[in-house]
Structures are given as C-alpha cells and as structure tokens.
Design a protein around this motif. Structure first.
Motif, PDB file in Angstrom:
ATOM      1  N   VAL B  28       0.852  -1.196   0.000  1.00  0.00           N
ATOM      2  CA  VAL B  28       0.000   0.000   0.000  1.00  0.00           C
ATOM      3  C   VAL B  28       0.888   1.246   0.000  1.00  0.00           C
ATOM      4  O   VAL B  28       1.649   1.465   0.946  1.00  0.00           O
ATOM      5  CB  VAL B  28      -0.931   0.022   1.243  1.00  0.00           C
ATOM      6  CG1 VAL B  28      -1.786   1.276   1.248  1.00  0.00           C
ATOM      7  CG2 VAL B  28      -1.793  -1.227   1.271  1.00  0.00           C
ATOM      8  N   SER B  32      -2.136   7.073   0.104  1.00  0.00           N
ATOM      9  CA  SER B  32      -3.091   6.550  -0.882  1.00  0.00           C
ATOM     10  C   SER B  32      -4.381   6.165  -0.168  1.00  0.00           C
ATOM     11  O   SER B  32      -4.412   6.038   1.055  1.00  0.00           O
ATOM     12  CB  SER B  32      -2.515   5.313  -1.570  1.00  0.00           C
ATOM     13  OG  SER B  32      -2.322   4.272  -0.628  1.00  0.00           O
ATOM     14  N   TYR B  34      -6.458   3.027  -0.424  1.00  0.00           N
ATOM     15  CA  TYR B  34      -6.323   1.696  -1.016  1.00  0.00           C
ATOM     16  C   TYR B  34      -7.588   0.893  -0.753  1.00  0.00           C
ATOM     17  O   TYR B  34      -7.945   0.650   0.395  1.00  0.00           O
ATOM     18  CB  TYR B  34      -5.107   1.022  -0.391  1.00  0.00           C
ATOM     19  CG  TYR B  34      -4.729  -0.326  -0.969  1.00  0.00           C
ATOM     20  CD1 TYR B  34      -3.635  -0.456  -1.821  1.00  0.00           C
ATOM     21  CD2 TYR B  34      -5.432  -1.476  -0.627  1.00  0.00           C
ATOM     22  CE1 TYR B  34      -3.262  -1.702  -2.337  1.00  0.00           C
ATOM     23  CE2 TYR B  34      -5.071  -2.714  -1.136  1.00  0.00           C
ATOM     24  CZ  TYR B  34      -3.978  -2.814  -1.987  1.00  0.00           C
ATOM     25  OH  TYR B  34      -3.612  -4.037  -2.478  1.00  0.00           O
ATOM     26  N   HIS B 199      -6.043   3.434  -5.186  1.00  0.00           N
ATOM     27  CA  HIS B 199      -5.452   2.143  -5.500  1.00  0.00           C
ATOM     28  C   HIS B 199      -6.447   1.038  -5.163  1.00  0.00           C
ATOM     29  O   HIS B 199      -7.325   1.228  -4.318  1.00  0.00           O
ATOM     30  CB  HIS B 199      -4.165   1.931  -4.703  1.00  0.00           C
ATOM     31  CG  HIS B 199      -3.053   2.815  -5.150  1.00  0.00           C
ATOM     32  ND1 HIS B 199      -3.026   4.165  -4.862  1.00  0.00           N
ATOM     33  CD2 HIS B 199      -1.929   2.557  -5.881  1.00  0.00           C
ATOM     34  CE1 HIS B 199      -1.939   4.698  -5.388  1.00  0.00           C
ATOM     35  NE2 HIS B 199      -1.250   3.744  -6.009  1.00  0.00           N
ATOM     36  N   GLU B 211      -3.454  -6.008  -8.048  1.00  0.00           N
ATOM     37  CA  GLU B 211      -3.150  -4.813  -7.257  1.00  0.00           C
ATOM     38  C   GLU B 211      -2.620  -3.748  -8.205  1.00  0.00           C
ATOM     39  O   GLU B 211      -1.646  -3.974  -8.920  1.00  0.00           O
ATOM     40  CB  GLU B 211      -2.095  -5.131  -6.196  1.00  0.00           C
ATOM     41  CG  GLU B 211      -1.811  -3.979  -5.260  1.00  0.00           C
ATOM     42  CD  GLU B 211      -0.840  -4.371  -4.160  1.00  0.00           C
ATOM     43  OE1 GLU B 211       0.344  -4.618  -4.483  1.00  0.00           O
ATOM     44  OE2 GLU B 211      -1.262  -4.430  -2.994  1.00  0.00           O
ATOM     45  N   SER B 213      -2.924   0.837  -9.269  1.00  0.00           N
ATOM     46  CA  SER B 213      -3.575   2.122  -9.024  1.00  0.00           C
ATOM     47  C   SER B 213      -4.893   2.080  -9.803  1.00  0.00           C
ATOM     48  O   SER B 213      -5.018   1.355 -10.789  1.00  0.00           O
ATOM     49  CB  SER B 213      -2.706   3.271  -9.510  1.00  0.00           C
ATOM     50  OG  SER B 213      -2.664   3.272 -10.912  1.00  0.00           O
TER      51      SER B 213
END
Lengths: 247, 300
Positions: B28, B32, B34, B199, B211, B213
């Motif tokens: 992470v 962000s 996430y 993300h 995983e 963005s």
C-alpha cells in the motif's frame, strides 16, 4: 497505562448493574440475617455477644454470596466486551493485553472490596435496628474484627476471582462463568468443613480464612491463596499476551 | 521511492487447518486510499486483523508503517474492524474518551472529531439512541482521533444514507492530502470505492490476484463503442483500415474495442465518409463493479 486502563474499565461500568449488585448482594445477606434475628427470641444476658451475629454474616457472605458475587462481577466486566466484540476494539488501541487483563481483574477486586465494605455498613445498620427494636445491647457492637476479616477476604478471594475472570474472558457465553460460579459455590459448605479436602478447593479459602478457629489453618488458607493467586496471575498474563483476537 | 505504508509478503493464515490466506502480498503506497476488495469469506477481515496485530500470521512478514506489525505503534493507526464496536450504554463523548485516554490525546480532540463527522450536537447522547448511520460516523470519529498516519476501515459507509455516504467519502478522500493519512479500506460498495480510492487490490482464494492504481486499472478495462449501422460487415472493414479493432455482434451492429472517448468523432466520421449509415453510437466504459465481477468470473 495501567491506571488509565483502570479508569477506562471503570467508565465502561457506568450505567451498568455493577454498582447495583455491589450493594444488592451484601444487602441480601444482611436482610436475610436481620429477618432471622427479628423472628427469633434472643436471650439478652451477660453471655450475649455480637460475635455470633457478625460471624453468621461473614459466614453466609463467604460460603454463599461472595463467590456468586465474584462470578457476577467478573462476568459483567468481560461481557461488556463480548456483547459488542469490544476485544477487537480494545486490542486495536495502543495497549497491552496483559494490562487490560489486569485492569479488569483489579476492577473486579475493587468492586469486591466495595461489596465487603457495603456488607459492613449494612450489618451495622441492621445491628442498629436490632438495638432499637429488639432491645439488643449496643455494647460490644464494634468488637468484631471486621477489618481484619476484610483483609483476609481480600487475599483469600483472589484465586476464585482470577479463575472466574479467566473463564469470563475466555468464554463469550455468559452461562459458562455463571455455571462455574454456581456449581463451585454449592460445594463450599461440604468441602470447607473437610479437614483433608478444603485445601484443594479454592472456593473454600475465604470461609476457612475467616471462620476457622485454628490460626494455623487460617495461615495455611491465606498462604495457599496468595501462592495460587500468583500462579494464576502468571498463567493469566501469559495467556492474555498470547491470545489472538478472533471475535 | 517511498516505503509502502503496508507491506505484506507471503503471509499465510489457517484456522483449524483450513487455510484462509495462502501467500498474501500487499503493498500500500503512502498517502493513498487503497480499496481492498474481495467476496465474503475470502479473508478480508482476517487480513485486517493481522494488519492490526490482533491475529498472527502463520508465516510471511507483515510490515505496517515501516515496522514489523508486532512492534507497530498503534497510536498512529485508527481502525474500524467489521461492524463498529460501540458501548451502547455510554454517551458518544464517553466512548471517545476511551480512545482519548489510551492514546493520551488532549480533551479538545473529542470535540474536533465529533465536528468532523457532524455529531457535535449528539455528543452527550447515549449511543443506544443513535441510528446505524450515526454509529458508523461515531466509529469513524474514533478511528480519526489523533490524526493517525494509517486508517484501516472495514465497510466505513455501511448503513449511511446517500448524503452521509458522500460526506464520509469526501472526508476519506481528503485525508491523504490534508493530514498525510493513508487509508486502507475494505468495502463491498464498489461504486463508493470507485469514487474515493486511488489504489485497488482484489483478494481471491487467499491471495491478492490484482493490485494496481485505479488509474492503471481503468486503462486495463475494455471500453467499447457500440454502433448500430446499415451493415456491420462493411463498417468493420472501414474501421479496420482506419486502425480500429472491432467485433461484429449482428449484421447491423458491432463493437469497437477500447476506443478512447475522444476518438468517437473520428470513428463516426470514418463511417459516414465511406457511406456507412450510422443510426446509433453508444460508448460504454465498465465500472469498477463490472470489472470486479468479470475478474471474479475469470477466477471462478
């Protein structure tokens, strides 16, 4: 941090039944004894002593209400978390699980001491009523060594308090600690009167420490309580530290 | 290159020999939002508990805020795990004072977070009188106490009305910039996630299958331009020459694959120029929800 947690745990008991049962349990014992005393004819002569009244109070408290009260108060403190999955909330905060374990145990012990104090006050109150309405003499009312008694209770009750606390912490279902409390209380009278077996039964230590006539036996009960309490403290601390939070 | 605020490597976790996480890897980025997505029972809650040190991984490493999770300073983390945990017999202020005391924060912090979630007036009310949305907001207020560096939220907008959802979403979105807080949020409300996350990570079968963005994820999603024309075969030939990839659906309709929105005038101009009659053009960009569902089908 420990004191902070103790305050936090105290706050959590706000508006719960904790305070009510702290007064209700000793009041029940005193009321029961008061009713019995009012209904029996007491011979008031030179042999009269308050010792018997106080002795009965502490005995009923020790073999009946105190272990049940401990089961109730430890269950209540831990149910606060079980009911709302509070364990995960608390453990996500910057605190040690061991400190939390101790804060709850200490608060339960403080509530126990509060109940013992309430028992003293209620007993004095009932004695006042007996003096006023039954003509019992006021002389010797304060002769009973209650504070010594309370001190012994503070130590002798520790093993059962810790056992009940661990069971209440471990089991989300309130039936588990309460069943243990009720079943264990039922055996106190039988086991504590057995010279050979009281030793193995932590629930009998309070009664033996307070109501036994033999100073050596009292000493053994207190020593045993202290040693067992230390063992349970260590076991409880390690267990609380290692325990993962699933709920 | 910043150290990830959460870095999980090959984490495994089993319950009674039943594996829940089978080599989980998460990274992470700092500052962000996430979004941690996954179906029920995939191990989202287990992961969140491991990030907070409530559960220990059987193997692998978990680093949070640059440290092993066992040494994590939880003063810097705020969390809502599963449903909000609230002591209903306390007032909102009393409840918040638990976190305030344990995190050793100033008394003004309670007023600040209550205002942040618009609960100032309800501060002295017992939590048992709160609606579900108010409880959710109170739990969020608790998690926000002390301006944590990392906020771990499990379904934070559950139970909120549309306005409440928007308020909380805006609040969460602003956190990375306003207070340097990174947010790790698990949710089933994918359209909500789409509006606030930067993300995304998808958990399936105990592993993170994707995983990236959100910006990159959007690029991976196949957009289509559906055209209703007089002849799909003729239109396909024209568009092929112009460099577009197409799929014919019926004799009178076809899909142009992965066009950029700005290319629509060019596509239509090509067709008209070559005498292909165009009746309708519909541009379709899949949502995160559609993307998630299609990735679920692929993984099934």
């Amino acid at each position: 941090m420990f004191l902070t947690l103790l305050k936090v745990e105290l706050l959590k008991t706000k508006r719960t039944l904790a305070l009510l049962i702290m007064f209700a349990c000793p009041l029940m014992v005193v009321t029961l004894l008061g009713l019995m005393s009012f209904n029996q004819e007491q011979v008031i002569d030179e042999s009269f002593s308050w010792q018997h009244f106080w002795f009965s109070t502490t005995a009923i408290w020790g073999y009946f209400m105190l272990p049940l009260y401990i089961a109730l108060v430890t269950a209540l403190l831990n149910q606060t978390e079980h009911k709302v999955a509070g364990w995960r909330f608390m453990h996500a905060l910057p605190l040690s699980a061991v400190n939390l374990f101790w804060a709850k145990a200490t608060l339960a012990w403080l509530y126990l001491m509060g109940a013992c104090l309430a028992l003293y006050v209620f007993t004095l109150g009932m004695s006042g009523l007996l003096v006023a309405f039954k003509g019992w003499p006021s002389a010797g009312l304060f002769d009973f060594p209650y504070w010594q008694n309370m001190l012994k209770t503070a130590v002798a009750a520790l093993p059962i308090l810790l056992i009940q606390h661990i069971v209440s912490w471990r089991f989300a279902n309130i039936v588990a600690p309460l069943a243990l409390g009720v079943i264990a209380t039922m055996g106190i009278m039988q086991v504590s009167s057995s010279k050979e077996h009281w030793f193995y039964y932590p629930w009998s230590y309070v009664l033996v420490a307070n109501n036994n006539q033999n100073p050596e036996t009292i000493g053994t009960a207190l020593t045993l309580s202290a040693v067992l309490a230390v063992v349970l403290m260590l076991v409880g601390s390690v267990w609380a530290h290692k325990r993962q939070v699933l709920a | 290159m910043h150290t990830p605020i959460i870095h999980v490597q090959n984490a495994t976790k089993s319950f009674s020999a039943l594996p829940v996480l089978k080599g989980l890897n998460i990274s992470v980025p700092q500052r962000s939002v996430y979004a941690f997505l996954g179906n029920n029972g995939e191990g989202k809650s287990t992961t969140i508990r491991m990030l907070l040190g409530l559960l220990r991984a059987d193997s692998g490493s978990i680093q949070v805020l640059g440290k092993d999770v066992a040494q994590l300073d939880k003063r810097q983390v705020g969390a809502i795990i599963d449903a909000p945990v609230l002591y209903a017999h306390l007032t909102a202020r009393e409840y918040l004072s638990i976190t305030r005391s344990i995190k050793n924060l100033s008394k003004s912090e309670i007023a600040r977070v209550l205002e942040l979630v618009s609960l100032t007036k309800a501060g002295n009310r017992k939590i048992s009188t709160f609606s579900l949305g108010m409880k959710q907001r109170l739990a969020l207020a608790q998690a926000l106490m002390g301006d944590p560096k990392l906020l771990i939220l499990d379904e934070p907008t559950n139970g909120l009305d549309p306005q409440g959802m928007q308020e909380i979403r805006e609040l969460i979105k602003q956190l990375p910039e306003q207070s340097d807080t990174s947010v790790f949020v698990s949710s089933h409300l994918l359209d909500e996630v789409e509006k606030m996350a930067s993300h995304v990570g998808i958990l399936r079968g105990g592993k993170l299958v994707l995983e990236s963005s959100l910006e990159h994820a959007y690029k991976q999603m196949t957009s289509t331009l559906k055209l209703d024309v007089c002849s799909s075969q003729k239109a396909a030939e024209v568009l092929k020459v112009a460099g577009y990839q197409t799929v014919q659906e019926t004799p009178s309709s076809l899909n142009v694959l992965n066009p950029v929105f700005e290319q629509i005038p060019d596509v239509t101009a090509c067709l008209i120029k070559k005498g292909v009659q165009l009746f309708q053009a519909v541009y379709h960009k899949p949502t995160l929800e559609q993307w998630f569902l299609s990735s679920n089908k692929q993984g099934a």
